[in-house]
Enzyme design. Structure first.
Site, mmCIF file in Angstrom:
data_model
loop_
_atom_site.group_PDB
_atom_site.id
_atom_site.type_symbol
_atom_site.label_atom_id
_atom_site.label_comp_id
_atom_site.label_asym_id
_atom_site.label_seq_id
_atom_site.Cartn_x
_atom_site.Cartn_y
_atom_site.Cartn_z
ATOM 1 N N MET A 42 54.248 45.963 52.971
ATOM 2 C CA MET A 42 55.134 46.352 51.973
ATOM 3 C C MET A 42 56.242 45.963 52.522
ATOM 4 S SD MET A 42 55.896 49.962 53.378
ATOM 5 C CE MET A 42 56.520 50.470 55.091
ATOM 6 N N LYS A 43 56.775 45.445 53.525
ATOM 7 C CA LYS A 43 58.005 44.804 53.984
ATOM 8 C C LYS A 43 58.675 43.413 53.171
ATOM 9 C CE LYS A 43 58.726 47.259 57.457
ATOM 10 N NZ LYS A 43 60.009 48.447 57.342
ATOM 11 N N ASP A 44 57.612 42.953 52.423
ATOM 12 C CA ASP A 44 58.112 41.862 51.650
ATOM 13 C C ASP A 44 58.984 42.289 50.634
ATOM 14 O OD1 ASP A 44 55.870 40.417 53.086
ATOM 15 O OD2 ASP A 44 54.660 40.083 51.208
#
Length: 455
Positions: A42-44
């Site tokens: 999800m850090k993208d």
């Protein structure tokens, strides 16, 4: 569809029903599987948001360098942005992070600097401080600072929250996510609560982190902070991205429960996910058993992919050595602690105490090793062998303070560490320390281990 670059594929990850782990629970439980992002986490989402906002503000210029302290996944997102946009990347990481995370970042061209875990955030050796110093020293560099950069939560407010609302057709009643930097929980919850103010948001914390107690009392309790193994959630600081006003409650999950659930997700649901995903699902299911009603819809955010943890939670030897598998030959640190009566109290000295008084205390209590504590934190140790050598060299040192002769602190170990692991640690070093579930500190020595084996 043809995309211009890899970063254009970020977002629109699927919601998937749990089919086995949710047995006996009323309501529907869905997981939002973020490893479908190109960087497998999800850090993208927030990485590209931080970079593009910095470009708009003129902070990040062509040919620049992105420098960030990361547990791995943010670094991957920033690295993909750097590749697509032509930036160099330097990342600092704590040494507790998995080797897979470090190798992956280096594989995509980033420079990785590994820093010690067990130091204070403001210690110049910490991965926070090293990243800030590099940013000061390297011209045309950008330090995103995912903890306090509000582009983090905005990324999830603009993408994750709306996707969940759309895909559940507005039927979501409960949202669950691990809290580390706070961006995914705060941004998603803020959006979802604006659509339905009755929606319940549940933050998942870990033992050794400050969030739960801070939410409940408003107190930043340093006694809550101690080493833990789970990666990606919990903090020893209060990031600006954590908006406690949109988090209704926190649930703490142990390292062991998180690791076991992570493997169950893979084996029983076909979801090959990361360690903190196990934390989120374990905490969510514990809550759901008592609180979820028929017609409720719970969405759990699963942050990343299992490839980051092949050497840890998906490795039987690693799991066994940390007491996370059930074949424990002689027991664990937990068993040693449980055998002690309620009157147990750790024998300690303070750094300002006189050495002669510390020796008298060690003789009185018949102990050969003793921690040095200050404000509830272990800051060093004394051992009789080293003390004896120092006093033989200089008899007058007995009137000096403990601070002048204390050694490094004993290491903390997980409560479920097996006796073979404890034995190898005390053989190489001094005794070890462990915190019980009431947060009391216990010392474990060779004698304790021998007694447990023969009990």
């Amino acid at each position: 569809m043809i995309y211009n670059s890899i970063i254009d594929t970020i977002g629109n990850t699927p919601l998937i029903r749990l089919n086995k782990l949710n047995k006996g629970i009323a309501g529907e439980i869905l997981v939002k599987v973020e490893y479908f992002n190109p960087g497998n986490s999800m850090k993208d989402r927030m990485a590209i948001k931080m970079v593009e906002d910095a470009e708009k503000e003129g902070i990040l210029k062509p040919g620049g360098t992105i420098i960030e302290g990361t547990s791995g996944n943010t670094g991957m997102g920033l690295a993909l942005a750097g590749i697509a946009k032509g930036y160099k990347c330097i990342f600092t990481m704590a040494d507790k992070q998995s080797k897979e995370k470090i190798d992956i970042l280096r594989a995509v061209g980033a420079e990785v600097i590994v820093c010690p875990t067990n130091v204070a955030p403001d210690d110049p050796r910490s991965y926070y401080a090293v990243a800030r110093k590099l940013n000061e020293d390297i011209p045309n560099s950008f330090y995103p600072n995912q903890y306090d950069n509000l582009s983090n939560w905005r990324a999830h407010y603009e993408t994750t929250g709306p996707e969940i609302w759309k895909d559940t057709e507005g039927s979501i009643t409960h949202f669950v996510a691990g809290v580390g930097t706070g961006g995914s929980m705060s941004g998603s919850s803020k959006f979802l609560k604006e659509q339905n103010k009755e929606m319940v948001s549940i933050g998942i914390d870990t033992y050794g982190s400050v969030f739960k107690k801070y939410k409940e009392t408003g107190e930043f309790d340093e006694n809550e902070v101690y080493p833990y193994l789970t990666e990606g959630i919990g903090e020893d600081i209060l990031p600006k991205n954590v908006d406690f006003s949109v988090i209704d409650q926190f649930i703490k999950v142990t390292d062991k429960d998180a690791a076991v659930m992570t493997r169950r997700l893979s084996r029983e649901e076909g979801l090959f996910v990361g360690w903190s995903c196990g934390s989120a699902v374990h905490g969510a299911l514990e809550y759901a058993k008592e609180n979820l009603k028929k017609g409720d819809v719970m969405v759990i955010l699963l942050p990343d992919h299992g490839t980051r943890y092949l050497g840890k939670v998906y490795n039987d030897d690693w799991m066994r050595n940390h007491g996370f598998l059930e074949d424990k030959a002689y027991g664990t640190a937990r068993d040693i602690v449980a055998a002690r009566n309620e009157a147990y109290q750790l024998v300690v000295v303070r750094k300002e105490d006189k050495i002669r008084d510390a020796i008298a205390l060690m003789n009185e209590k018949s102990v050969s090793q003793i921690p040095v504590m200050e404000d509830g934190q272990v800051i060093g140790s004394l051992t009789d062998n080293k003390l004896l050598l120092k006093i033989i060299e200089n008899p007058e040192i007995k009137d000096a303070s403990v601070e002048q002769v204390m050694e490094d602190s004993m290491h903390f170990v997980a409560l479920d560490s097996t006796l073979d692991v404890l034995s190898s640690m005390v053989e190489k070093e001094k005794a070890v320390l462990v915190r019980d579930e009431a947060h009391r500190v216990h010392i474990i020595t060779k004698h304790d281990i021998l007694e447990a084996i023969t009990r």
